[in-house]
Design an enzyme around this catalytic site. Sequence first.
Site, PDB file in Angstrom:
ATOM      1  N   TYR A 195       0.822  -1.214   0.000  1.00  0.00           N
ATOM      2  CA  TYR A 195       0.000   0.000   0.000  1.00  0.00           C
ATOM      3  C   TYR A 195       0.856   1.265   0.000  1.00  0.00           C
ATOM      4  CZ  TYR A 195      -4.045  -2.939   1.193  1.00  0.00           C
ATOM      5  OH  TYR A 195      -5.028  -3.885   1.175  1.00  0.00           O
ATOM      6  N   LYS A 230       3.520 -15.371   2.157  1.00  0.00           N
ATOM      7  CA  LYS A 230       3.463 -16.069   0.863  1.00  0.00           C
ATOM      8  C   LYS A 230       4.920 -16.357   0.496  1.00  0.00           C
ATOM      9  CE  LYS A 230       1.122 -17.541  -2.735  1.00  0.00           C
ATOM     10  NZ  LYS A 230       0.257 -18.726  -2.670  1.00  0.00           N
ATOM     11  N   ASP A 266      -2.928 -18.161   1.245  1.00  0.00           N
ATOM     12  CA  ASP A 266      -4.076 -18.801   0.577  1.00  0.00           C
ATOM     13  C   ASP A 266      -4.636 -19.927   1.442  1.00  0.00           C
ATOM     14  OD1 ASP A 266      -1.540 -19.781   0.079  1.00  0.00           O
ATOM     15  OD2 ASP A 266      -1.993 -20.595  -1.898  1.00  0.00           O
ATOM     16  N   ASP A 273      -5.408  -7.045   5.668  1.00  0.00           N
ATOM     17  CA  ASP A 273      -6.618  -6.339   5.271  1.00  0.00           C
ATOM     18  C   ASP A 273      -7.704  -7.355   4.912  1.00  0.00           C
ATOM     19  OD1 ASP A 273      -8.362  -4.400   4.486  1.00  0.00           O
ATOM     20  OD2 ASP A 273      -7.176  -3.638   2.814  1.00  0.00           O
ATOM     21  N   ASP A 295     -10.940  -8.907   7.584  1.00  0.00           N
ATOM     22  CA  ASP A 295     -12.343  -8.786   7.170  1.00  0.00           C
ATOM     23  C   ASP A 295     -12.998 -10.161   7.101  1.00  0.00           C
ATOM     24  OD1 ASP A 295     -12.434  -6.079   7.042  1.00  0.00           O
ATOM     25  OD2 ASP A 295     -13.047  -5.967   4.939  1.00  0.00           O
TER      26      ASP A 295
END
Length: 351
Positions: free
Chosen positions: A139, A185, A217, A241, A245
Amino acid sequence: MAKVAVLPGDGIGPEIVREAVSILHLVAPDIETQEALVGGCAYDATGHPLPAETLELCRESDAILLGAVGGPKWDVIPDPDLRPERGALLPLRKHLGLYANLRPAILHKALADASALKPSLVGDGLDVLVVRELTGGVYFGQPKSNDGNRAIDTMVYTKEEIVRIAHVGFQAAQKRGKRLCSVDKQNVLMTSVLWRDTVNEVAKEYPDVELTHMLVDNCAMQLVRNPKQFDVIVTENLFGDVLSDEAAMITGSLGMLPSASLGTGTFGLYEPIHGSAPDIAGKGVANPLATILSVALMLRYSCGREEAAQRIEAAVGKVLESGLRTPDIAGAGEATVGTIEMAEAVRAALV
Ligand code: NAD
């Protein structure tokens, strides 16, 4: 004596923050609170969603309690940097160096029906904490560009950034079930290789915490397959993020979930994860529990008052078990109460 900056904000913000502050005063009468404007209401009054006086108050406080900002009225402000979320929330986090976002996804046993998952998975409740790195990663990495044919985002992490968020993860785990799952990852991303190596190094300082690693994943899948396997998850900005959620939505109750954003030391910003809910603002039906539970996190992480935090959490649990429901957490045909009645019940349940 601790001082808390109280920023009610827009929409349902003032209604829920008022109730949460009254509970803070009950359990910790020595903590001083001072209110300031933030968001759309601050823009209307001063021309900026984060006025200098508000930022100054935040800087001189030990913690911030925020309601929510934004609403359709301010979505049309021509300069996007003056719109409430971009003009107030992001600068607040940046100016105050809040690099760690803590999002507990708690499903009270009494609300198990609200979850989209089968009762066999969450029937007796759920309590997972996601620790998300908040100021690094893709980001913020440079270069960043888009010429219409080719777009670039850059994922950058320094060892220092990983070390400090890893400490937050381990220390949070120490206060809970002593299990930390670091999510990355590592099979594809270089930042993840550094992430995993660094977390392993930091782990040597926390022999009492059991550390595991999981690819992002797989973690996304495991959260819906068997969420109870997790105690604390620590991960980088983008993965956090999405996963925070996902974990929150497993609980099915937006109006129930608090959050904390921490910097160095004990300073922190505490807010419900939901927004300003303009559709129900002013109707007296907003669920105040996420904000009340944010006060509990504040007492735990910024004020060193674990006992007071647990008093609030226990009172909320008791009220839910007694069957009291605001409309957002009520089942079909169930009787409901408003914001004030719900908060009043929590006050009465404090022991
Ligand atoms: P929202 O979270 O405000 O509302 C989504 C739905 O959940 C609505 O139906 C709302 O009524 C309900 N809801 C939310 N909180 C509730 C509560 N405490 N009790 C009962 N019901 C509740 O999300 P949105 O509608 O996408 O956004 C509304 C505004 O809030 C937008 O301007 C958005 O930019 C802003 N927003 C602010 C924050 C923040 O301040 N941190 C976060 C998200 C959205």
